[in-house]
Design an enzyme around this catalytic site. Structure first.
Site, PDB file in Angstrom:
ATOM      1  N   ASP A  59      67.530 -60.392  30.878  1.00  0.00           N
ATOM      2  CA  ASP A  59      68.263 -61.254  29.943  1.00  0.00           C
ATOM      3  C   ASP A  59      69.735 -60.912  30.106  1.00  0.00           C
ATOM      4  O   ASP A  59      70.171 -59.818  29.715  1.00  0.00           O
ATOM      5  CB  ASP A  59      67.793 -60.979  28.509  1.00  0.00           C
ATOM      6  CG  ASP A  59      68.562 -61.810  27.486  1.00  0.00           C
ATOM      7  OD1 ASP A  59      69.520 -62.526  27.869  1.00  0.00           O
ATOM      8  OD2 ASP A  59      68.212 -61.728  26.296  1.00  0.00           O
ATOM      9  N   VAL A  60      70.513 -61.822  30.683  1.00  0.00           N
ATOM     10  CA  VAL A  60      71.908 -61.490  31.000  1.00  0.00           C
ATOM     11  C   VAL A  60      72.754 -61.252  29.754  1.00  0.00           C
ATOM     12  O   VAL A  60      73.860 -60.718  29.856  1.00  0.00           O
ATOM     13  CB  VAL A  60      72.575 -62.574  31.887  1.00  0.00           C
ATOM     14  CG1 VAL A  60      71.857 -62.717  33.209  1.00  0.00           C
ATOM     15  CG2 VAL A  60      72.686 -63.912  31.151  1.00  0.00           C
ATOM     16  N   ASN A  85      76.088 -64.831  39.674  1.00  0.00           N
ATOM     17  CA  ASN A  85      75.889 -65.077  38.247  1.00  0.00           C
ATOM     18  C   ASN A  85      75.635 -66.564  38.032  1.00  0.00           C
ATOM     19  O   ASN A  85      76.563 -67.380  38.100  1.00  0.00           O
ATOM     20  CB  ASN A  85      77.127 -64.625  37.469  1.00  0.00           C
ATOM     21  CG  ASN A  85      77.242 -63.124  37.428  1.00  0.00           C
ATOM     22  OD1 ASN A  85      76.338 -62.437  36.944  1.00  0.00           O
ATOM     23  ND2 ASN A  85      78.330 -62.579  37.966  1.00  0.00           N
ATOM     24  N   TYR A 150      79.359 -74.874  25.917  1.00  0.00           N
ATOM     25  CA  TYR A 150      79.097 -74.811  27.361  1.00  0.00           C
ATOM     26  C   TYR A 150      80.404 -74.971  28.145  1.00  0.00           C
ATOM     27  O   TYR A 150      80.681 -74.193  29.074  1.00  0.00           O
ATOM     28  CB  TYR A 150      78.097 -75.904  27.734  1.00  0.00           C
ATOM     29  CG  TYR A 150      77.698 -75.961  29.183  1.00  0.00           C
ATOM     30  CD1 TYR A 150      76.849 -75.013  29.748  1.00  0.00           C
ATOM     31  CD2 TYR A 150      78.151 -76.991  30.007  1.00  0.00           C
ATOM     32  CE1 TYR A 150      76.469 -75.084  31.080  1.00  0.00           C
ATOM     33  CE2 TYR A 150      77.775 -77.078  31.335  1.00  0.00           C
ATOM     34  CZ  TYR A 150      76.937 -76.121  31.877  1.00  0.00           C
ATOM     35  OH  TYR A 150      76.559 -76.199  33.194  1.00  0.00           O
ATOM     36  N   LYS A 154      82.110 -72.173  30.509  1.00  0.00           N
ATOM     37  CA  LYS A 154      82.348 -72.395  31.935  1.00  0.00           C
ATOM     38  C   LYS A 154      83.841 -72.299  32.269  1.00  0.00           C
ATOM     39  O   LYS A 154      84.212 -71.796  33.335  1.00  0.00           O
ATOM     40  CB  LYS A 154      81.773 -73.742  32.370  1.00  0.00           C
ATOM     41  CG  LYS A 154      80.242 -73.799  32.323  1.00  0.00           C
ATOM     42  CD  LYS A 154      79.596 -72.802  33.274  1.00  0.00           C
ATOM     43  CE  LYS A 154      78.102 -73.035  33.425  1.00  0.00           C
ATOM     44  NZ  LYS A 154      77.459 -72.083  34.332  1.00  0.00           N
ATOM     45  N   THR A 184      68.087 -80.836  38.958  1.00  0.00           N
ATOM     46  CA  THR A 184      67.181 -79.760  38.531  1.00  0.00           C
ATOM     47  C   THR A 184      66.524 -80.222  37.230  1.00  0.00           C
ATOM     48  O   THR A 184      66.809 -81.315  36.734  1.00  0.00           O
ATOM     49  CB  THR A 184      67.931 -78.432  38.269  1.00  0.00           C
ATOM     50  OG1 THR A 184      68.752 -78.615  37.102  1.00  0.00           O
ATOM     51  CG2 THR A 184      68.807 -78.024  39.453  1.00  0.00           C
TER      52      THR A 184
HETATM   53  N1  LIG Z   1      72.037 -78.907  37.351  1.00  0.00           N
HETATM   54  C1  LIG Z   1      73.288 -79.330  37.209  1.00  0.00           C
HETATM   55  O1  LIG Z   1      73.572 -80.547  37.247  1.00  0.00           O
HETATM   56  C2  LIG Z   1      74.394 -78.317  37.047  1.00  0.00           C
HETATM   57  C3  LIG Z   1      75.720 -78.799  37.043  1.00  0.00           C
HETATM   58  C4  LIG Z   1      76.751 -77.881  36.912  1.00  0.00           C
HETATM   59  C5  LIG Z   1      76.484 -76.532  36.772  1.00  0.00           C
HETATM   60  N2  LIG Z   1      75.190 -76.104  36.760  1.00  0.00           N
HETATM   61  C6  LIG Z   1      74.985 -74.657  36.609  1.00  0.00           C
HETATM   62  O2  LIG Z   1      74.055 -74.214  37.569  1.00  0.00           O
HETATM   63  C7  LIG Z   1      73.370 -73.068  37.050  1.00  0.00           C
HETATM   64  C8  LIG Z   1      71.868 -73.258  37.195  1.00  0.00           C
HETATM   65  O3  LIG Z   1      71.483 -74.425  36.490  1.00  0.00           O
HETATM   66  P1  LIG Z   1      70.118 -75.198  36.826  1.00  0.00           P
HETATM   67  O4  LIG Z   1      70.423 -76.646  36.749  1.00  0.00           O
HETATM   68  O5  LIG Z   1      69.498 -74.623  38.041  1.00  0.00           O
HETATM   69  O6  LIG Z   1      69.248 -74.814  35.518  1.00  0.00           O
HETATM   70  P2  LIG Z   1      67.718 -74.293  35.357  1.00  0.00           P
HETATM   71  O7  LIG Z   1      67.387 -74.472  33.936  1.00  0.00           O
HETATM   72  O8  LIG Z   1      66.853 -74.935  36.370  1.00  0.00           O
HETATM   73  O9  LIG Z   1      67.833 -72.736  35.700  1.00  0.00           O
HETATM   74  C9  LIG Z   1      68.493 -71.843  34.830  1.00  0.00           C
HETATM   75  C10 LIG Z   1      67.763 -70.511  34.842  1.00  0.00           C
HETATM   76  O10 LIG Z   1      68.443 -69.599  33.974  1.00  0.00           O
HETATM   77  C11 LIG Z   1      67.456 -68.853  33.275  1.00  0.00           C
HETATM   78  N3  LIG Z   1      68.010 -68.280  32.052  1.00  0.00           N
HETATM   79  C12 LIG Z   1      68.274 -68.897  30.879  1.00  0.00           C
HETATM   80  N4  LIG Z   1      68.757 -68.006  29.986  1.00  0.00           N
HETATM   81  C13 LIG Z   1      68.798 -66.803  30.614  1.00  0.00           C
HETATM   82  C14 LIG Z   1      69.188 -65.485  30.212  1.00  0.00           C
HETATM   83  N5  LIG Z   1      69.625 -65.230  28.970  1.00  0.00           N
HETATM   84  N6  LIG Z   1      69.115 -64.492  31.119  1.00  0.00           N
HETATM   85  C15 LIG Z   1      68.659 -64.735  32.363  1.00  0.00           C
HETATM   86  N7  LIG Z   1      68.256 -65.940  32.801  1.00  0.00           N
HETATM   87  C16 LIG Z   1      68.317 -66.964  31.925  1.00  0.00           C
HETATM   88  C17 LIG Z   1      66.331 -69.832  33.031  1.00  0.00           C
HETATM   89  O11 LIG Z   1      65.106 -69.187  32.748  1.00  0.00           O
HETATM   90  C18 LIG Z   1      66.323 -70.613  34.345  1.00  0.00           C
HETATM   91  O12 LIG Z   1      65.459 -70.023  35.297  1.00  0.00           O
HETATM   92  C19 LIG Z   1      73.847 -72.894  35.615  1.00  0.00           C
HETATM   93  O13 LIG Z   1      74.884 -71.939  35.575  1.00  0.00           O
HETATM   94  C20 LIG Z   1      74.394 -74.273  35.266  1.00  0.00           C
HETATM   95  O14 LIG Z   1      75.382 -74.226  34.265  1.00  0.00           O
HETATM   96  C21 LIG Z   1      74.143 -76.961  36.885  1.00  0.00           C
END
Ligand SMILES: NC(=O)c1ccc[n+]([C@@H]2O[C@H](COP(=O)([O-])OP(=O)(O)OC[C@H]3O[C@@H](n4cnc5c(N)ncnc54)[C@H](O)[C@@H]3O)[C@@H](O)[C@H]2O)c1
Length: 245
Positions: A59-60, A85, A150, A154, A184
């Site tokens: 848990d980060v 990260n 959020y 960010k 995703t």
């Molecule tokens: N998907 C998009 O369109 C998008 C756009 C911009 C940025 N992002 C960024 O990309 C990254 C990944 O997003 P994603 O779309 O793959 O989401 P996702 O939900 O598929 O994956 C996120 C992961 O983080 C884990 N997580 C949540 N809380 C946590 C905690 N406290 N400690 C450890 N792990 C934890 C979850 O269990 C999950 O496996 C994030 O930083 C998100 O902000 C995603």
């Protein structure tokens, strides 16, 4: 050269793709997630493909969770040379409707996780002449409705990236990527109209794939980017270079 690479939030989506990409290039991947089952599944896929990986619950947002992981990895001689990260948390609501506990949790996971990563592993990153790559977001630069904590988190990740790149130079390079709309599970709850708008807003007219973020993260973490530090690189299909219509 194989390095120990720690990825947070690596159980799903972009983090899982990042873990796979490092595994495929021969690195020893520390697959961490709050969701232990998901971390196990990604690790299993990597091992089945002949790559080196272990799964860990992390848990980060929890200091004791980082301490336990640190003890475990150091005991095994696997303190990381590279950290990605990627973990995040979000609750969609305008600021005045966002519960204070949610505000704090979003900041603590999404921004605080970056702080805890270097607090925990600054020494191994330095000894390895390593790298940190932070997964930020276009929300650091542009406003969309309903993302106050959020976006603030960010934006903080971007500022912290620059700060850490200065503090830990010349030994550790610290960069960030700014994904645009990446397909995703976070898009599962978004309706068709908003998905269509997201595609229209990108010059390339489509969602990105997690692997298209992962390849840039691997580049920034590696020797091909040896003179690159403190930058924030969009991986957004052109979203940030057009006027949204
Ligand atoms: N998907 C998009 O369109 C998008 C756009 C911009 C940025 N992002 C960024 O990309 C990254 C990944 O997003 P994603 O779309 O793959 O989401 P996702 O939900 O598929 O994956 C996120 C992961 O983080 C884990 N997580 C949540 N809380 C946590 C905690 N406290 N400690 C450890 N792990 C934890 C979850 O269990 C999950 O496996 C994030 O930083 C998100 O902000 C995603």
């Amino acid at each position: 050269m194989s390095r120990v690479v720690l990825v947070t939030g690596a159980g799903h989506g972009i983090g899982a793709a990042i873990a796979r990409a490092f595994g495929e290039r021969g690195d020893d991947v520390v697959v961490t997630d709050l969701d232990g089952e998901a971390a196990n599944a990604v690790t299993g896929q990597l091992r089945d493909a002949g790559h080196s990986a272990t799964a860990h619950v992390l848990d980060v947002a929890a200091d004791d969770s980082w301490a336990a992981l640190s003890a475990e990895l150091r005991g095994a001689g696997r303190a990381p040379a590279v950290i990605v990260n990627n973990a995040f948390m979000n609750v969609v609501a305008p600021a005045h409707e966002l519960d204070p506990a949610a505000w704090h949790a979003i900041l603590d996971v999404t921004l605080g996780g970056v702080y805890r990563s270097v607090r925990t592993f600054h020494d191994s990153l330095t000894a390895a002449r390593g790298a940190v790559v932070n997964v930020a977001s276009m929300h650091a630069l542009f406003a969309w409705p309903g993302h106050p904590a959020y976006a603030a988190a960010k934006g903080g990740v971007v500022a912290l990236t620059r700060q850490l790149s200065l503090e830990y130079a010349p030994h550790v390079r610290v960069n960030a990527v700014l994904p645009g709309s990446i397909m995703t599970r976070v898009w599962d709850s978004v309706d068709d109209a908003d998905r269509a708008a997201a595609m229209r807003q990108a010059t390339l007219g489509r969602f990105g794939r997690p692997e298209e973020v992962a390849s840039v993260v691997v580049f920034l973490a590696g020797d091909d980017a040896s003179f690159v530090t403190g930058i924030v690189m969009p991986v957004d299909g052109g979203l940030s270079t057009t006027v949204a219509t």
